[in-house]
Design a protein around this motif. Structure first.
Motif, PDB file in Angstrom:
ATOM      1  N   ILE A  86      18.014  79.237  22.729  1.00  0.00           N
ATOM      2  CA  ILE A  86      17.128  79.161  23.438  1.00  0.00           C
ATOM      3  C   ILE A  86      15.861  78.387  23.288  1.00  0.00           C
ATOM      4  O   ILE A  86      15.392  78.328  22.290  1.00  0.00           O
ATOM      5  N   HIS A  87      15.455  77.616  24.264  1.00  0.00           N
ATOM      6  CA  HIS A  87      14.189  76.866  24.079  1.00  0.00           C
ATOM      7  C   HIS A  87      13.301  77.144  25.276  1.00  0.00           C
ATOM      8  O   HIS A  87      13.508  77.446  26.222  1.00  0.00           O
ATOM      9  N   ILE A  88      12.059  76.566  24.944  1.00  0.00           N
ATOM     10  CA  ILE A  88      10.936  76.009  26.099  1.00  0.00           C
ATOM     11  C   ILE A  88      11.219  74.829  26.354  1.00  0.00           C
ATOM     12  O   ILE A  88      11.057  74.006  25.427  1.00  0.00           O
ATOM     13  N   HIS A  89      11.321  74.428  27.801  1.00  0.00           N
ATOM     14  CA  HIS A  89      11.371  72.899  28.008  1.00  0.00           C
ATOM     15  C   HIS A  89      10.308  72.648  28.725  1.00  0.00           C
ATOM     16  O   HIS A  89       9.306  73.578  29.129  1.00  0.00           O
ATOM     17  N   GLU A  90       9.786  71.356  28.874  1.00  0.00           N
ATOM     18  CA  GLU A  90       8.492  70.810  29.497  1.00  0.00           C
ATOM     19  C   GLU A  90       8.112  71.115  30.741  1.00  0.00           C
ATOM     20  O   GLU A  90       6.932  71.211  31.038  1.00  0.00           O
ATOM     21  N   LYS A  91       8.991  71.447  31.629  1.00  0.00           N
ATOM     22  CA  LYS A  91       8.728  71.528  33.096  1.00  0.00           C
ATOM     23  C   LYS A  91       9.135  72.683  33.845  1.00  0.00           C
ATOM     24  O   LYS A  91      10.515  73.075  33.573  1.00  0.00           O
ATOM     25  N   ALA A  92       8.330  73.595  34.581  1.00  0.00           N
ATOM     26  CA  ALA A  92       8.851  74.715  35.211  1.00  0.00           C
ATOM     27  C   ALA A  92       9.542  74.264  36.344  1.00  0.00           C
ATOM     28  O   ALA A  92       9.466  74.915  37.460  1.00  0.00           O
ATOM     29  N   GLY A 103      13.379  68.903  32.180  1.00  0.00           N
ATOM     30  CA  GLY A 103      13.042  68.100  31.158  1.00  0.00           C
ATOM     31  C   GLY A 103      13.468  68.371  29.750  1.00  0.00           C
ATOM     32  O   GLY A 103      14.561  69.294  29.704  1.00  0.00           O
ATOM     33  N   GLY A 104      13.039  67.775  28.709  1.00  0.00           N
ATOM     34  CA  GLY A 104      13.297  67.934  27.524  1.00  0.00           C
ATOM     35  C   GLY A 104      12.464  69.256  26.956  1.00  0.00           C
ATOM     36  O   GLY A 104      11.726  69.985  27.641  1.00  0.00           O
ATOM     37  N   HIS A 105      12.854  69.248  25.610  1.00  0.00           N
ATOM     38  CA  HIS A 105      12.119  70.594  24.967  1.00  0.00           C
ATOM     39  C   HIS A 105      10.525  70.285  25.089  1.00  0.00           C
ATOM     40  O   HIS A 105      10.147  69.056  24.976  1.00  0.00           O
ATOM     41  N   TRP A 106       9.994  71.365  25.113  1.00  0.00           N
ATOM     42  CA  TRP A 106       8.368  71.350  25.224  1.00  0.00           C
ATOM     43  C   TRP A 106       8.033  70.810  23.708  1.00  0.00           C
ATOM     44  O   TRP A 106       8.060  71.730  22.619  1.00  0.00           O
ATOM     45  N   ASN A 107       7.110  69.595  23.575  1.00  0.00           N
ATOM     46  CA  ASN A 107       6.835  69.238  22.244  1.00  0.00           C
ATOM     47  C   ASN A 107       5.438  68.474  22.417  1.00  0.00           C
ATOM     48  O   ASN A 107       5.231  67.190  22.186  1.00  0.00           O
ATOM     49  N   PRO A 108       4.274  69.328  22.583  1.00  0.00           N
ATOM     50  CA  PRO A 108       2.970  68.561  22.856  1.00  0.00           C
ATOM     51  C   PRO A 108       2.512  68.088  21.520  1.00  0.00           C
ATOM     52  O   PRO A 108       1.680  67.301  21.623  1.00  0.00           O
ATOM     53  N   GLN A 111       6.274  66.246  17.330  1.00  0.00           N
ATOM     54  CA  GLN A 111       7.023  66.600  16.064  1.00  0.00           C
ATOM     55  C   GLN A 111       8.575  66.398  16.370  1.00  0.00           C
ATOM     56  O   GLN A 111       8.881  66.427  17.328  1.00  0.00           O
ATOM     57  N   PRO A 112       9.316  66.125  15.009  1.00  0.00           N
ATOM     58  CA  PRO A 112      10.747  66.053  15.210  1.00  0.00           C
ATOM     59  C   PRO A 112      11.375  67.471  15.839  1.00  0.00           C
ATOM     60  O   PRO A 112      10.667  68.362  15.505  1.00  0.00           O
ATOM     61  N   HIS A 113      12.637  67.560  16.230  1.00  0.00           N
ATOM     62  CA  HIS A 113      13.267  68.759  16.636  1.00  0.00           C
ATOM     63  C   HIS A 113      13.407  69.499  15.308  1.00  0.00           C
ATOM     64  O   HIS A 113      13.994  68.798  14.292  1.00  0.00           O
ATOM     65  N   GLY A 114      13.494  70.724  15.267  1.00  0.00           N
ATOM     66  CA  GLY A 114      13.734  71.498  14.028  1.00  0.00           C
ATOM     67  C   GLY A 114      13.627  73.039  14.230  1.00  0.00           C
ATOM     68  O   GLY A 114      13.516  73.484  15.143  1.00  0.00           O
ATOM     69  N   LYS A 115      13.842  73.787  13.055  1.00  0.00           N
ATOM     70  CA  LYS A 115      13.836  75.168  13.284  1.00  0.00           C
ATOM     71  C   LYS A 115      12.215  75.562  13.170  1.00  0.00           C
ATOM     72  O   LYS A 115      11.534  74.899  12.422  1.00  0.00           O
ATOM     73  N   LYS A 124       7.171  72.794  19.644  1.00  0.00           N
ATOM     74  CA  LYS A 124       6.670  74.427  20.197  1.00  0.00           C
ATOM     75  C   LYS A 124       7.599  75.048  21.007  1.00  0.00           C
ATOM     76  O   LYS A 124       7.361  76.145  21.312  1.00  0.00           O
ATOM     77  N   GLY A 125       8.717  74.373  21.482  1.00  0.00           N
ATOM     78  CA  GLY A 125       9.655  75.070  22.322  1.00  0.00           C
ATOM     79  C   GLY A 125      10.799  75.176  21.489  1.00  0.00           C
ATOM     80  O   GLY A 125      11.936  75.898  22.212  1.00  0.00           O
ATOM     81  N   ASP A 126      10.832  75.037  20.377  1.00  0.00           N
ATOM     82  CA  ASP A 126      12.325  75.323  19.428  1.00  0.00           C
ATOM     83  C   ASP A 126      12.167  76.894  19.101  1.00  0.00           C
ATOM     84  O   ASP A 126      11.931  77.126  17.988  1.00  0.00           O
TER      85      ASP A 126
END
Length: 191
Positions: A86-92, A103-108, A111-115, A124-126
């Motif tokens: 489960i993730h938060i993505h960039e657009k509602a 869109g993709g993961h919310w990453n304001p 940062q690289p994707h990770g835990k 921030k959406g991971d």
């Protein structure tokens, strides 16, 4: 002399009564300010997850914010037994049948994707993975000070984003999304 004494008593009563009224108004204004302040530090938002990618995954996600801390509780049904991401993505935007309009993961912060909270970085959406039992139900809870609800801070504000439930698990290393598979449910984080 009687008239002066009666006038003095009447004046004293009027003065005392008006002072009491002013104190009552002061107390009421203070109480109102405290209620308004308390209401402004508490926010709550519940959104509904809708099936995507020909799944039957539905549910609700509730976000609550109090004193700068946001808690998220997601309840889902219709999932296959096992682990899911489960993730938060960039657009509602959940208008596409496959959920990719979000869109993709919310990453304001870029940062690289990770835990979540990994020293090597994370979006921030991971949010991560959760387990589903044989009945197809899953629950996710999370609490963080790295999100806010409608605060206007682009690096923290989750309004205008989407919650996505994935068919598979997040491997926490594949870039940019953790190779979690199809998007099986979506909910826009909107008021």
């Amino acid at each position: 002399m009687k008239n002066i004494t009666l006038a003095a008593i009447a004046f004293a009563l009027v003065f005392a009564t008006s002072c009491k009224e002013n104190k009552k108004e002061e107390v009421k204004e203070t109480e109102v300010e405290e209620v308004v302040k308390e209401a402004s530090t508490k926010k709550e938002l519940t959104i509904s997850l809708s099936p995507k990618s020909d799944s039957q995954v539905e549910g609700t996600v509730t976000f609550k914010e109090k004193d700068g801390i946001v808690s998220m509780t997601a309840y889902m049904t219709g999932l296959s037994e096992g682990e899911h991401a489960i993730h938060i993505h960039e657009k509602a935007d959940c208008t596409s049948p496959d959920g990719k309009s979000s869109g993709g993961h919310w990453n304001p912060t870029g940062q690289p994707h990770g835990k979540w909270n990994a020293e090597t970085g994370y979006h921030k959406g991971d949010i991560g993975n959760f387990k589903v039992v044989a009945d197809g139900k899953g629950t996710v809870t999370m609490t963080t000070d790295q999100w806010c609800i409608g605060c206007g801070d682009e690096t923290k504000d989750i309004l205008g984003k989407a919650v996505i439930v994935h068919e598979g698990t997040d491997d926490y290393t594949s870039q940019p999304s953790g190779a979690a598979g199809a998007r099986v449910s979506c909910a826009g984080i909107i008021e």
